[in-house]
Scaffold this motif. Sequence first.
Motif, PDB file in Angstrom:
ATOM      1  N   ARG A  15       0.828  -1.202   0.000  1.00 15.08           N
ATOM      2  CA  ARG A  15       0.000   0.000   0.000  1.00 15.08           C
ATOM      3  C   ARG A  15       0.865   1.257   0.000  1.00 15.08           C
ATOM      4  NH1 ARG A  15      -2.679   2.788   4.627  1.00 15.08           N
ATOM      5  NH2 ARG A  15      -1.458   1.358   5.914  1.00 15.08           N
ATOM      6  N   LEU A  16       1.888   1.291   0.843  1.00  8.81           N
ATOM      7  CA  LEU A  16       2.773   2.457   0.918  1.00  8.81           C
ATOM      8  C   LEU A  16       3.720   2.516  -0.278  1.00  8.81           C
ATOM      9  CD1 LEU A  16       3.966   4.929   2.324  1.00  8.81           C
ATOM     10  CD2 LEU A  16       5.412   3.362   3.660  1.00  8.81           C
ATOM     11  N   ILE A  17       4.356   1.407  -0.599  1.00  8.75           N
ATOM     12  CA  ILE A  17       5.352   1.374  -1.676  1.00  8.75           C
ATOM     13  C   ILE A  17       4.718   1.773  -3.012  1.00  8.75           C
ATOM     14  CG2 ILE A  17       6.922  -0.131  -2.981  1.00  8.75           C
ATOM     15  CD1 ILE A  17       7.860   0.543  -0.116  1.00  8.75           C
ATOM     16  N   GLU A  18       3.578   1.204  -3.325  1.00  8.86           N
ATOM     17  CA  GLU A  18       2.922   1.499  -4.603  1.00  8.86           C
ATOM     18  C   GLU A  18       2.426   2.945  -4.648  1.00  8.86           C
ATOM     19  OE1 GLU A  18      -0.399  -0.373  -7.670  1.00  8.86           O
ATOM     20  OE2 GLU A  18      -0.131  -1.292  -5.706  1.00  8.86           O
ATOM     21  N   PHE A  39       9.703  -6.990   2.558  1.00  7.90           N
ATOM     22  CA  PHE A  39       9.063  -8.162   1.951  1.00  7.90           C
ATOM     23  C   PHE A  39       7.844  -7.795   1.111  1.00  7.90           C
ATOM     24  CE2 PHE A  39      11.645  -9.829   5.361  1.00  7.90           C
ATOM     25  CZ  PHE A  39      12.251 -10.903   4.743  1.00  7.90           C
ATOM     26  N   SER A  40       7.757  -6.533   0.709  1.00 11.18           N
ATOM     27  CA  SER A  40       6.670  -6.117  -0.180  1.00 11.18           C
ATOM     28  C   SER A  40       6.811  -6.855  -1.513  1.00 11.18           C
ATOM     29  CB  SER A  40       6.718  -4.603  -0.410  1.00 11.18           C
ATOM     30  OG  SER A  40       6.578  -3.923   0.824  1.00 11.18           O
ATOM     31  N   THR A  41       5.680  -7.158  -2.116  1.00 12.90           N
ATOM     32  CA  THR A  41       5.707  -7.869  -3.398  1.00 12.90           C
ATOM     33  C   THR A  41       5.633  -6.911  -4.579  1.00 12.90           C
ATOM     34  OG1 THR A  41       3.316  -8.234  -3.230  1.00 12.90           O
ATOM     35  CG2 THR A  41       4.762 -10.014  -2.449  1.00 12.90           C
ATOM     36  N   TYR A  42       5.183  -5.694  -4.333  1.00 15.42           N
ATOM     37  CA  TYR A  42       5.168  -4.676  -5.396  1.00 15.42           C
ATOM     38  C   TYR A  42       6.595  -4.203  -5.618  1.00 15.42           C
ATOM     39  CZ  TYR A  42       4.346  -0.349  -7.934  1.00 15.42           C
ATOM     40  OH  TYR A  42       4.374   0.653  -8.865  1.00 15.42           O
ATOM     41  N   GLU A  43       7.019  -4.173  -6.874  1.00 14.95           N
ATOM     42  CA  GLU A  43       8.361  -3.692  -7.217  1.00 14.95           C
ATOM     43  C   GLU A  43       8.241  -2.328  -7.878  1.00 14.95           C
ATOM     44  OE1 GLU A  43      10.446  -6.654  -9.503  1.00 14.95           O
ATOM     45  OE2 GLU A  43      10.529  -8.031  -7.794  1.00 14.95           O
ATOM     46  N   PRO A  44       8.783  -1.285  -7.242  1.00 15.54           N
ATOM     47  CA  PRO A  44       8.669   0.070  -7.781  1.00 15.54           C
ATOM     48  C   PRO A  44       9.252   0.176  -9.194  1.00 15.54           C
ATOM     49  CG  PRO A  44       9.472   0.115  -5.535  1.00 15.54           C
ATOM     50  CD  PRO A  44       9.494  -1.314  -5.967  1.00 15.54           C
ATOM     51  N   TRP A  49      15.174   1.291  -5.461  1.00 16.17           N
ATOM     52  CA  TRP A  49      14.750   0.477  -4.324  1.00 16.17           C
ATOM     53  C   TRP A  49      15.645  -0.728  -4.109  1.00 16.17           C
ATOM     54  CZ3 TRP A  49      12.940  -4.612  -5.002  1.00 16.17           C
ATOM     55  CH2 TRP A  49      12.734  -5.007  -6.329  1.00 16.17           C
ATOM     56  N   SER A  50      15.608  -1.195  -2.857  1.00 20.91           N
ATOM     57  CA  SER A  50      16.245  -2.443  -2.439  1.00 20.91           C
ATOM     58  C   SER A  50      15.332  -3.076  -1.405  1.00 20.91           C
ATOM     59  CB  SER A  50      17.608  -2.191  -1.790  1.00 20.91           C
ATOM     60  OG  SER A  50      18.508  -1.630  -2.710  1.00 20.91           O
TER      61      SER A  50
END
Length: 166
Positions: A15-18, A39-44, A49-50
């Motif tokens: 939610r935050l990353i996306e 461990f977020s699954t969304y990749e910016p 990012w790392s």
Amino acid sequence: MIFVTVGTHEQPFNRLIEYIDNLKRDGIISEEVIMQTGFSTYEPKYCKWSRLIPYREMVKNIAEARIVITHGGPASFIMTLQIGKTPIVVPRQKQFNEHVNDHQLDFAKAVADRMGTIIPVVQTNDLKDVIINYDEIVAQMPSGMKSNNKVFNDSLEKLVTELIRK
């Protein structure tokens, strides 16, 4: 630069990353954004990012950032405060499967109410305005943490003075 960290909890904080990635995509954020996504699954797609960042690099990123956005984990936002920055704190929430309960939400609200040293953001939709108005929001906040040292020292001095007179 804006630095975003979501900690190392094993549940994703997509939610935050996306949301931040979309603000960068839409030009709302024009400066560089570096993210620690855990461990977020969304990749910016629009931000650097790392998944995990070594401690020294975390400290460096926080020190160099104009804005630090953290999850509600105390270690992340306390580190930010120790480096002299006012963090935007977006607590992970159980309703979004970001954590097992809402302790981050409760803790962030308590710190904001008692200390006034963090900017809590519960709904990601509010994050855009907070980022845009960050400098004005920080300027209106109390400066630093409140210390009882002066009160303690004044009381001690009064007590010692009274004891000497007797």
